[in-house]
Scaffold this active site. Structure first.
Site, PDB file in Angstrom:
ATOM      1  N   GLU A  66      32.684 -11.715  16.348  1.00  0.00           N
ATOM      2  CA  GLU A  66      31.427 -11.585  15.598  1.00  0.00           C
ATOM      3  C   GLU A  66      30.947 -10.129  15.626  1.00  0.00           C
ATOM      4  OE1 GLU A  66      28.572 -14.732  16.403  1.00  0.00           O
ATOM      5  OE2 GLU A  66      29.971 -16.221  15.626  1.00  0.00           O
ATOM      6  N   GLU A 104      35.722 -20.648  15.398  1.00  0.00           N
ATOM      7  CA  GLU A 104      34.512 -21.310  15.915  1.00  0.00           C
ATOM      8  C   GLU A 104      33.996 -22.253  14.839  1.00  0.00           C
ATOM      9  OE1 GLU A 104      31.458 -18.995  17.826  1.00  0.00           O
ATOM     10  OE2 GLU A 104      32.944 -17.615  18.692  1.00  0.00           O
TER      11      GLU A 104
HETATM   12  O1  AHR Z   1      29.880 -20.737  20.464  1.00  0.00           O
HETATM   13  C1  AHR Z   1      28.665 -20.127  20.781  1.00  0.00           C
HETATM   14  C2  AHR Z   1      28.503 -18.757  20.163  1.00  0.00           C
HETATM   15  O2  AHR Z   1      28.448 -18.878  18.775  1.00  0.00           O
HETATM   16  C3  AHR Z   1      29.619 -17.771  20.368  1.00  0.00           C
HETATM   17  O3  AHR Z   1      29.534 -17.107  21.590  1.00  0.00           O
HETATM   18  C4  AHR Z   1      29.429 -16.812  19.222  1.00  0.00           C
HETATM   19  O4  AHR Z   1      30.641 -16.207  18.834  1.00  0.00           O
HETATM   20  C5  AHR Z   1      28.810 -17.662  18.148  1.00  0.00           C
HETATM   21  O5  AHR Z   1      27.694 -17.080  17.604  1.00  0.00           O
END
Ligand code: AHR
Length: 481
Positions: A169, A292
């Protein structure tokens, strides 16, 4: 009735689509998988046996680690050797991170799971040299300083590192970068993710936040030739409002349907990001890696807001099934995904409470879907079984696997399909349901929601079954040819 058949050139559903994500966040690593050498909880080399056994059962193919946002503040040297150096986990609750679980413990976890490595490196607050040293420490077989350090810490042979993510991110918690700046950073950092020995490391660039198509455009235009994968993050929120996401357990019928609608957005996101990638990479060499995904609710009352602990119901099971079906449909480009997260965080497979553990409805969907791993994709058009049914199919080892989700809340649904040849044996017929859409497992009733046998009628090439409301089912049928 739907006629299912194999198609020439159909893609294989990469088993890595069933990947997991485990971050140093809340109780995911500590208590969730790692209890340490001195724990009274039964463990093997510090890793809890009950959790490992459950994860082995769903054939976890790989685990992404150490973050997440944590990755961009992680300094790996603090987590190796006899003297671990603690740090503050600023993103997640400001708690002290002991660094007791580090590189060696991660590879021990993979050994016990028989899973592959996907490590996410630190671009946001790390240096190129630090990243280069970590790669050498893990993968170099020589007498060079980092390899010698690894040996002094008890590991003679290098490990096999399949995937390495260059930042997480980077548009947000990983450094708040603009796309061109990150593209340059990526090009520089990845240069030092060297291939030592026989085995190449697949390099994953940080990809877009949900519908940020400009990010994908810039990354593909400026850095595609240096990457094996580009990531994508998308979370399902019932309300799509980060300030008031909605509760995990207490939801209305309207919120059930809204949540599933939000989950289905994954299809549009993948379609549009893939379209951009196709322009730069028509041969689909670069994989789209959804590293994710999953549901994100308001945290459970009384728990640390930085720990992202939430319960999981049949709604999460439906989100998991619908999302996995979407990944199957895009199997030619989507070749790895990582649900967030493996234990005790967000849409977890497993929840623990000290020595107690339970598997969630989401876990059971992953269980019902294990036969799709590395199977040939068989197309089931969207809506083929009607508006309240979402389905996917595949073929492997002489058998068809058909998984069907009913999103109806108040009625049973009859389902009928035909195979190209006559089934000779029903290898599996199970359904995950429960008395209500909010059905879930608790530490006192850990098996309240679990798969049960599903009645299936086979007549010639035709297969019939009836789905209960809010349910996910899998039927696996061996065929003669
Ligand atoms: O999964 C939780 C968080 O969500 C992670 O650390 C981040 O990459 C995303 O914003």
């Amino acid at each position: 009735m739907i006629a299912l058949s194999r198609a020439a050139g159909a893609p294989v559903i990469d088993r890595r689509i069933y990947g997991q994500f485990a971050e140093h966040l809340g109780r995911c690593i500590y208590e969730g998988v790692w209890v340490g050498q001195d724990s009274a909880i039964p463990h093997r080399n510090g890793l809890r046996i009950d959790v490992i056994d459950a994860l082995r059962h769903i054939k976890v193919p790989l685990v992404r680690w150490p973050g997440g946002c944590f990755a961009d503040e992680y300094h790996w040297l603090k987590g190796v050797g006899p003297e671990r150096q603690p740090m503050v986990n600023t993103h997640w609750g400001g708690v002290v991170e002991s660094n007791e679980f580090g590189t060696h413990e991660y590879f021990e976890l993979l050994d016990q799971l028989d899973a592959e490595a996907y490590i996410n490196g630190n671009v946001g607050s790390g240096t190129v040299a630090e990243m280069q040293d970590w790669i050498e420490y893990m993968t170099l077989d020589s007498t060079a300083p980092m390899a010698e350090l690894r040996k002094r810490h008890g590991r003679e042979q290098p490990w096999k590192l399949e995937f390495f993510g260059v930042g997480n991110e980077s548009w947000g918690c990983g450094g708040n970068m603009l796309p061109l700046h990150y593209a340059n950073q990526y090009r520089q950092f990845q240069t030092y993710v060297r291939k030592y020995g026989e085995h190449p490391i697949s390099k994953i660039a940080c990809g877009a936040n949900s519908d940020d198509y400009e990010w994908t455009e810039v990354l593909m235009a400026r850095a595609a030739e240096h990457m094996n994968g580009l990531s994508l993050h998308y979370y399902t929120l019932p309300t799509s409002d980060w300030e008031r996401k909605g509760a995990a357990l207490d939801f209305t019928d309207f919120e059930w349907h809204e949540t599933l609608r939000q989950a289905r957005r994954m299809d549009e996101l993948i379609t549009r990001h893939s379209r951009i990638m196709d322009r730069y990479d028509p041969a689909k060499r670069v994989a789209l890696i959804v590293d994710e995904w999953g549901t994100w609710y308001d945290v459970e009352e009384g728990t640390n807001p930085g720990f992202l602990y939430q319960q999981s119901t049949m709604r999460d099971a439906a989100v998991a099934a619908i999302t996995l079906n979407i990944f199957h449909r895009h199997a030619d480009r989507v070749r790895m995904t990582n649900i967030a997260q493996m234990v005790n965080v967000l849409q977890a497979m497993i929840l623990t409470d000290g020595a107690r553990m339970l598997t969630t409805p989401t876990y059971h969907v992953f269980d019902l879907y294990t036969d799709h791993q590395d199977a040939e994709y068989v197309d089931v058009p969207v809506g083929a079984f009607g508006a309240d049914v979402d389905a996917t199919a595949s073929f492997k080892d002489g058998a068809y696997t058909v998984s069907i989700t009913s999103t109806a809340l108040d009625r049973e649904i009859d389902v009928e399909f035909e195979l190209p040849s006559t089934p000779i044996e029903v290898l599996r017929a199970q359904v995950l349901g429960g008395p209500s859409a909010t059905a879930h497992n608790t530490f006192d009733a850990p098996s309240a929601v679990a798969p049960v046998e599903l009645a299936v009628a086979v007549q010639g090439r035709t297969v019939k079954t009836t789905l209960p409301p809010h349910a996910v089912a899998t039927v696996r049928l061996a065929v003669a040819d």
